[in-house]
Motif scaffolding. Structure first.
Motif, PDB file in Angstrom:
ATOM      1  N   ARG A 199       3.443  10.171   2.279  1.00 50.63           N
ATOM      2  CA  ARG A 199       3.607   9.801   0.859  1.00 50.63           C
ATOM      3  C   ARG A 199       5.010   9.267   0.588  1.00 50.63           C
ATOM      4  O   ARG A 199       5.181   8.197  -0.016  1.00 50.63           O
ATOM      5  N   ASP A 200       6.023   9.994   1.059  1.00 55.84           N
ATOM      6  CA  ASP A 200       7.404   9.598   0.768  1.00 55.84           C
ATOM      7  C   ASP A 200       7.775   8.299   1.471  1.00 55.84           C
ATOM      8  O   ASP A 200       8.514   7.471   0.928  1.00 55.84           O
ATOM      9  N   GLY A 256      -1.683  11.154   2.627  1.00 52.86           N
ATOM     10  CA  GLY A 256      -0.374  10.775   2.102  1.00 52.86           C
ATOM     11  C   GLY A 256      -0.414   9.441   1.390  1.00 52.86           C
ATOM     12  O   GLY A 256       0.243   9.256   0.352  1.00 52.86           O
ATOM     13  N   ASN A 281       5.978   5.437  -0.479  1.00 55.96           N
ATOM     14  CA  ASN A 281       6.659   5.212  -1.756  1.00 55.96           C
ATOM     15  C   ASN A 281       7.989   4.487  -1.558  1.00 55.96           C
ATOM     16  O   ASN A 281       8.336   3.592  -2.332  1.00 55.96           O
ATOM     17  N   MET A 337      -1.834   9.988  -1.966  1.00 51.60           N
ATOM     18  CA  MET A 337      -0.815  10.616  -2.825  1.00 51.60           C
ATOM     19  C   MET A 337       0.146   9.566  -3.397  1.00 51.60           C
ATOM     20  O   MET A 337       0.678   9.740  -4.490  1.00 51.60           O
ATOM     21  N   ALA A 338       0.357   8.498  -2.632  1.00 50.17           N
ATOM     22  CA  ALA A 338       1.264   7.419  -3.064  1.00 50.17           C
ATOM     23  C   ALA A 338       0.539   6.341  -3.866  1.00 50.17           C
ATOM     24  O   ALA A 338       1.138   5.314  -4.199  1.00 50.17           O
TER      25      ALA A 338
END
Length: 304
Positions: A294-295, A16, A298, A19-20
């Motif tokens: 990831r979220d 994750g 971010n 991904m960020a």
């Protein structure tokens, strides 16, 4: 930004983070299989296989964010929270490694993942005070992975630690729920007849109940609090460290494959897993869902 991953396991937090757009520079776990799996998928990180109570934090690279998933078994309702169980008492104590790592490096942020019951731990108030004494604010977030595009309902606690004036309560995006049907390949796997000789009566009863509600294709849980079937039109239930869900297709059935569990956790299709099915499922069941990590990361970057 750079990150380290404590109790890295299968590498969900690290995946994750990547991904960020975060570089994972160091990862550790006490289980060689987990370390080997993480290294195969994150070769650019330094890997350490050891009990993190004994870690030499001076040998860990500088970083901006600490990611950690201390053992949850001693807190989880499913794995016995009772006191005076040496194994579970030891697993609960792994959370103190987070404190010692933060004390040495003082990164700007930390994210600690666990089950909801982590905050019911008798020593959680002391742990929280130790984190705060190091200058960190603590913002708890209860997050369902299904709200982040993961085809699985999986509620977990994420504690966002920040060296800020106030706790960093994140504004997280919500994604459309992904149905379990998207991760199941009905043309693959080892199927057997539902009416196979020796099939447990309780299993047959659950399947019959599922048929009445969902028709010919659905999921059924082998344990837990799901008595009948589960629609393929909604996210699957929580993936655990041992085979839990069977796919029913008319008169045939099979357990979920490891690659389907990988998809249910939100890992990329190319993510490498151990070849042994049981080991792969065990790693996945303990992992953080990468899209959730990831979220969160971010959102931290935006809030900061």
């Amino acid at each position: 930004m750079k990150a380290i991953d404590l109790f890295a396991g299968a590498g969900g937090f690290s995946t994750g983070a990547q991904m960020a757009g975060i570089e994972v520079v160091w990862a550790a776990n006490h289980w060689p299989v987990a370390v080997d799996t993480h290294a195969a998928n994150h070769p650019g990180a330094i890997h350490v296989c050891q009990d993190l109570h004994q870690a030499d934090w001076s040998r860990v690279p500088a970083h901006d964010i600490l990611l950690a998933s201390p053992c949850c078994q001693g807190h989880s309702k499913a794995r016995g929270k009772a006191a005076n169980n040496p194994q579970h008492d030891a697993s609960r104590s792994t959370a103190w490694a987070v404190v010692s790592a933060l004390e040495y490096h003082r990164p700007a942020f930390g994210v600690v993942e666990n089950v909801r019951e982590f905050m019911d731990w008798n020593l959680f108030p002391a742990w929280r005070l130790a984190i705060q004494a190091l200058g960190y604010q603590i913002a708890p977030h209860m997050i369902d992975a299904a709200d982040h595009g993961v085809p699985q309902h999986r509620e977990r606690l994420f504690l966002v630690l920040s060296r800020s004036e106030r706790p960093l309560m994140l504004r997280l995006p919500e994604h459309k729920h992904v149905p379990a049907a998207d991760i199941i390949d009905f043309s693959a796997g080892s199927w057997s007849p539902v009416q196979k000789p020796g099939r447990a009566a309780a299993t047959l009863a659950r399947i019959e109940q599922g048929r009445r509600v969902h028709g010919g294709r659905f999921l059924t849980a082998y344990y837990g609090n799901e008595a009948g079937g589960r629609s393929l039109a909604r996210p699957i239930g929580t993936i655990t460290t041992r085979d839990r869900y069977a796919v029913i297709d008319g008169d045939r059935m099979r357990m979920l494959r490891a690659d389907e569990c990988r998809a249910a956790m939100g890992f990329p299709a190319e993510y490498q897993l151990p070849p042994q099915h049981r080991t792969a499922v065990h790693l996945l069941g303990n992992a953080v869902c990468p899209p959730v990590a990831r979220d969160i990361i971010n959102a931290i970057r935006v809030a900061a």
